[in-house]
Design an enzyme around this catalytic site. Structure first.
Site, short mmCIF file in Angstrom:
data_model
loop_
_atom_site.label_atom_id
_atom_site.label_comp_id
_atom_site.label_asym_id
_atom_site.label_seq_id
_atom_site.Cartn_x
_atom_site.Cartn_y
_atom_site.Cartn_z
N GLU A 135 -5.83 -5.01 10.46
CA GLU A 135 -4.98 -3.98 10.63
C GLU A 135 -5.21 -3.53 11.89
O GLU A 135 -6.04 -2.39 11.81
CB GLU A 135 -4.93 -2.90 9.46
CG GLU A 135 -4.31 -3.31 8.12
CD GLU A 135 -3.90 -2.49 7.22
OE1 GLU A 135 -2.76 -2.84 6.76
OE2 GLU A 135 -4.23 -1.40 6.99
N HIS A 151 -9.56 1.27 4.62
CA HIS A 151 -8.25 1.11 5.41
C HIS A 151 -8.76 2.31 6.54
O HIS A 151 -9.48 3.31 6.36
CB HIS A 151 -7.34 1.84 4.57
CG HIS A 151 -6.05 1.79 5.10
ND1 HIS A 151 -5.56 2.93 6.14
CD2 HIS A 151 -5.21 1.07 4.99
CE1 HIS A 151 -4.40 2.63 6.68
NE2 HIS A 151 -3.97 1.54 5.88
N SER A 156 2.96 -2.14 10.53
CA SER A 156 4.47 -2.38 10.85
C SER A 156 5.09 -3.79 10.66
O SER A 156 5.83 -4.23 11.31
CB SER A 156 4.60 -1.93 12.32
OG SER A 156 4.32 -0.53 12.35
N GLU A 187 -7.30 4.73 7.77
CA GLU A 187 -7.07 6.14 7.24
C GLU A 187 -8.18 6.50 6.72
O GLU A 187 -8.59 7.74 6.85
CB GLU A 187 -5.79 6.27 6.58
CG GLU A 187 -4.39 6.01 7.47
CD GLU A 187 -3.04 5.62 6.62
OE1 GLU A 187 -3.13 5.56 5.28
OE2 GLU A 187 -2.11 4.93 7.34
N LYS A 200 0.42 4.13 -0.33
CA LYS A 200 -0.41 5.72 0.16
C LYS A 200 -0.20 6.59 -0.77
O LYS A 200 0.02 6.53 -2.09
CB LYS A 200 0.19 5.62 1.54
CG LYS A 200 -0.31 4.53 2.52
CD LYS A 200 -0.15 4.78 4.01
CE LYS A 200 -0.33 3.34 4.58
NZ LYS A 200 -0.34 3.54 6.15
N ASN A 235 0.97 -1.23 0.05
CA ASN A 235 -0.06 0.12 -0.07
C ASN A 235 0.73 1.42 -0.03
O ASN A 235 1.51 1.61 1.08
CB ASN A 235 -0.69 0.06 1.31
CG ASN A 235 -1.70 1.12 1.44
OD1 ASN A 235 -1.74 1.74 0.46
ND2 ASN A 235 -2.27 1.21 2.56
N GLY A 288 1.97 2.18 10.96
CA GLY A 288 3.04 3.11 10.96
C GLY A 288 3.77 3.45 12.01
O GLY A 288 4.33 4.52 12.19
P1 PGA Z 1 2.71 0.05 7.86
O1 PGA Z 1 1.23 0.58 7.14
O2 PGA Z 1 3.04 -1.07 7.17
O3 PGA Z 1 3.54 1.39 7.48
O4 PGA Z 1 2.39 0.22 9.39
C1 PGA Z 1 0.33 -0.49 6.89
C2 PGA Z 1 -0.85 0.00 6.30
O5 PGA Z 1 -1.42 0.95 6.65
O6 PGA Z 1 -1.63 -0.81 5.46
#
Ligand code: PGA
Length: 251
Positions: free
Chosen positions: A168, A96, A213, A98, A13, A11, A174
């Site tokens: 997730e 997601h 992460s 976000e 982003k 992903n 993140g």
């Molecule tokens: P990350 O993000 O691996 O940077 O924690 C995962 C995601 O948001 O899909």
């Protein structure tokens, strides 16, 4: 027991330039050909055609990070699933955290988007997960149940025949704080059991990814859990070497 091919999805982003996404996709596609897992990258909508240009006959798959509920019409700024299909996308990440938190996407909106994606012949990657407060309040199961039930109640369990679920935990995205393999496995088993209560064969065939992460040094122990069928990778997907190391951990 159904054989589930692991899927590793990057992903990306809101990152990259036309040149950097071409470079990244080229490096990933060069390295993923020998792997037995399926490898997917999800650039921004505007970079999809650039990445499509480097896929050629490689084993790399292409997806998007979001789409509209509608197919066409007066929806300024939106991109539809049918448009993404025309540009070679096979998957669309939906719901997601976000998007749920920053763009106010409710579980019902996410369910409507799942329907639009499936009607366009694509596969949704339905993201679910709890915040830290919800975990501390003992609400993991109820939060994830609500997120799954919006799809189950609207479209039925057959919607999960052409679906990937990504667990997730919001507190792991993140942040560098990964769920322990046991914590992740517990939730993955719970998700599979919830689908199995409607249809066991669909649940056994469903791929459930872990995200939050995931890095080259923690990927193998996460992926060795019985109900973890790959990963949704954010930060580490922006570096070809790290991303490919994670893919290798999945087989
Ligand atoms: P990350 O993000 O691996 O940077 O924690 C995962 C995601 O948001 O899909």
């Amino acid at each position: 027991m159904a054989q589930r091919q692991p899927l590793i999805a990057g992903n990306w982003k809101l990152n990259g330039s036309r040149q950097s996404v071409v470079d990244l996709a080229t490096a990933v596609s060069a390295g993923c050909g020998q792997l037995s897992c399926e490898v997917l990258v999800c650039p921004t909508s505007v970079h999809i055609s650039d990445v499509l240009g480097v896929l050629g006959n490689t084993a790399l798959h292409l997806g998007a990070q979001n789409c509209a509920e509608a197919t066409s019409g007066a929806f300024t700024g939106e991109v539809s699933a049918t448009m993404l299909a025309e540009y070679g996308c096979e998957y669309v990440i939906l719901g997601h955290s976000e998007r749920r938190a920053m763009y106010h996407e409710s579980s019902d909106i996410v369910a409507a988007k799942c329907k639009a994606v499936q009607e366009a012949g694509l596969t949704p990657i339905l993201c679910v997960g709890e915040t830290l407060e919800e975990r501390e309040a003992g609400q993991v199961e109820s939060v994830i149940a609500e997120q799954l039930d919006a799809v189950l109640n609207g479209a039925g369990v057959q919607a999960f025949e052409n679906m990937v679920v990504a667990y997730e935990p919001v507190w792991a995205i993140g942040t560098g704080k990964t769920a322990s393999p046991e914590q992740a496995q517990d939730v993955h088993a719970m998700i599979r059991a919830r689908i199995a209560s409607h249809d066991n064969a669909t649940a056994q065939a469903l791929r459930i990814l872990y995200g939050g992460s995931v890095k080259p040094d923690n990927a193998a122990t996460l992926f060795s859990q019985v109900d973890i069928d790959g990963g949704l990778i954010g930060g580490a997907a922006l570096d070809a070497e790290s991303f490919l190391a994670i893919c290798e951990a999945a087989g």
